[in-house]
Design an enzyme around this catalytic site. Structure first.
Site, PDB file in Angstrom:
ATOM      1  N   HIS A  59       0.831  -1.200   0.000  1.00 53.71           N
ATOM      2  CA  HIS A  59       0.000   0.000   0.000  1.00 53.71           C
ATOM      3  C   HIS A  59       0.864   1.247   0.000  1.00 53.71           C
ATOM      4  O   HIS A  59       1.996   1.241   0.485  1.00 53.71           O
ATOM      5  CB  HIS A  59      -0.935   0.029   1.218  1.00 53.71           C
ATOM      6  N   LEU A  60       0.318   2.320  -0.544  1.00 51.19           N
ATOM      7  CA  LEU A  60       0.897   3.653  -0.467  1.00 51.19           C
ATOM      8  C   LEU A  60      -0.087   4.549   0.278  1.00 51.19           C
ATOM      9  O   LEU A  60      -1.286   4.271   0.317  1.00 51.19           O
ATOM     10  CB  LEU A  60       1.159   4.234  -1.857  1.00 51.19           C
TER      11      LEU A  60
END
Length: 362
Positions: free
Chosen positions: A196-197
């Site tokens: 994830h970012l």
């Protein structure tokens, strides 16, 4: 089925600017990307899906040349989900632990899908091409969301060229120079081992947007930061996103292979330059700067009482966990805390030489 946000290169905003500290896009209106995130995020906040209500955060700019943006966010430190135990930068995904396939579906804002241009393969992102955007229920700032590539693919927290490309494109889709994207590797305060970012809005300029750099492999968009904290910088405008994303991934893969923890921060920024820029150049934000900071790994380490050193802190944004540190900490003390998490100078310079050779040989 979640809302689908379909976009193409034509939706990128070619230039945004700060004006006297305020954002100033090429038009006064937010883009469809901004309104979709902001309206959806506000709706979820009103619906009570967050772990706490995020109002206007107390903010102050620390005196000193670095212009650190300090914010008081006590509830995040108290209410956020306990980080997973991380033992290795290359730790495998564990389906039994918390991951983004276990969230409340109401937390999903939309899926990002890049349209095919002119019916050809040009510009089409390869599989996995599904980027799910969801709210971060323990927000740092307004609009704090998570970009999760193909959640059911169960990818560990190791950067991919697809993830970084969509991260860059997200910044280009916003008309707000305050929209930022970031990434924490395992061992660099990533709290969930599921790729994830982070994305969020911060309406204050950061030094990383304009700090001078030195060329390392400029044809690949690769530069060295000339100021504290020591790190690397990539720069791209809309035409070279895929190419530069691939080069960034070559660097992060090299770091993972060497068991070196790292943080990334993506923001609108000035073109790379070795000198202090003119006022006009300083205000322009035509492209995206991607800072990459290799750093000392933290496995089961005791957290700092004031703030953890992760993607936003290295970029100059300091969310504080307690009021005393927020009110009284000095720039010198901040630098001292951050310095403890950086690589020793000799190790960093060796890595700089290795990465320069590595990118030149590709």
């Amino acid at each position: 089925m979640p809302l689908q946000f379909v976009y193409s290169d034509h939706d990128f905003v070619p230039d945004v600017r700060w004006s006297n500290g305020e954002r100033l896009g090429i038009s006064s209106t937010a883009t469809k990307f901004d309104t979709t995130i902001q309206a959806g995020w506000t709706d979820r906040m009103k619906a009570g899906l967050f772990r706490y209500h995020l109002g206007d955060l107390q903010t102050r700019i620390l005196p000193g040349p670095y212009g650190y943006v300090a914010q008081l966010n006590i509830e995040r430190g108290l209410e956020r989900r306990k980080p997973q135990e991380i033992l290795s930068i290359q730790q495998e995904f564990n389906a039994e632990q918390f991951n983004f396939n276990k969230i409340n579906p109401e937390e999903i804002l939309f899926e990002m899908i890049k349209g095919v241009e002119g019916g050809s393969e040009k510009g089409q992102l390869h599989e996995p091409c599904r980027m799910v955007v969801l709210v971060n229920v323990s927000p740092l700032e307004f609009g704090h969301c998570l970009f999760v590539p193909h959640p059911s693919g169960c990818f560990p927290q190791v950067m991919t060229s697809f993830a970084i490309q969509v991260g860059i494109e997200s910044v280009l889709l916003s008309s707000d120079p305050g929209f930022r994207v970031g990434f924490n590797s395992l061992g660099a305060f990533a709290s969930v081992n599921h790729l994830h970012l982070h994305g969020y809005y911060l309406q204050h300029q950061l030094k990383i947007e304009s700090t001078p750099v030195k060329p390392l492999v400029p044809e690949k968009g690769f530069y060295g930061l000339l100021d504290f904290p020591a790190g690397f910088l990539f720069y791209t405008e809309s035409e070279r996103v895929a190419e530069v994303a691939e080069a960034i991934c070559q660097v992060t893969n090299f770091l993972v292979d060497g068991n070196i923890a790292h943080n990334l921060f993506l923001t609108r920024g000035c073109p790379p330059c070795e000198r202090t820029q003119s006022e006009k150049e300083h205000c322009s934000r035509k492209g995206v700067r991607v800072a990459v900071w290799p750093r000392a790994s933290c496995f089961g380490a005791k957290e700092e009482s004031a703030f953890n050193v992760a993607l936003c802190e290295l970029a100059g944004h300091l969310p504080f966990k307690n009021k005393k540190d927020y009110e009284f900490i000095s720039e010198r003390e901040v630098i001292g805390i951050i310095q403890r998490y950086l690589l020793p100078d000799s190790e960093f310079h060796t890595l700089e030489q290795q990465l320069t050779c590595h990118l030149k040989d590709l």
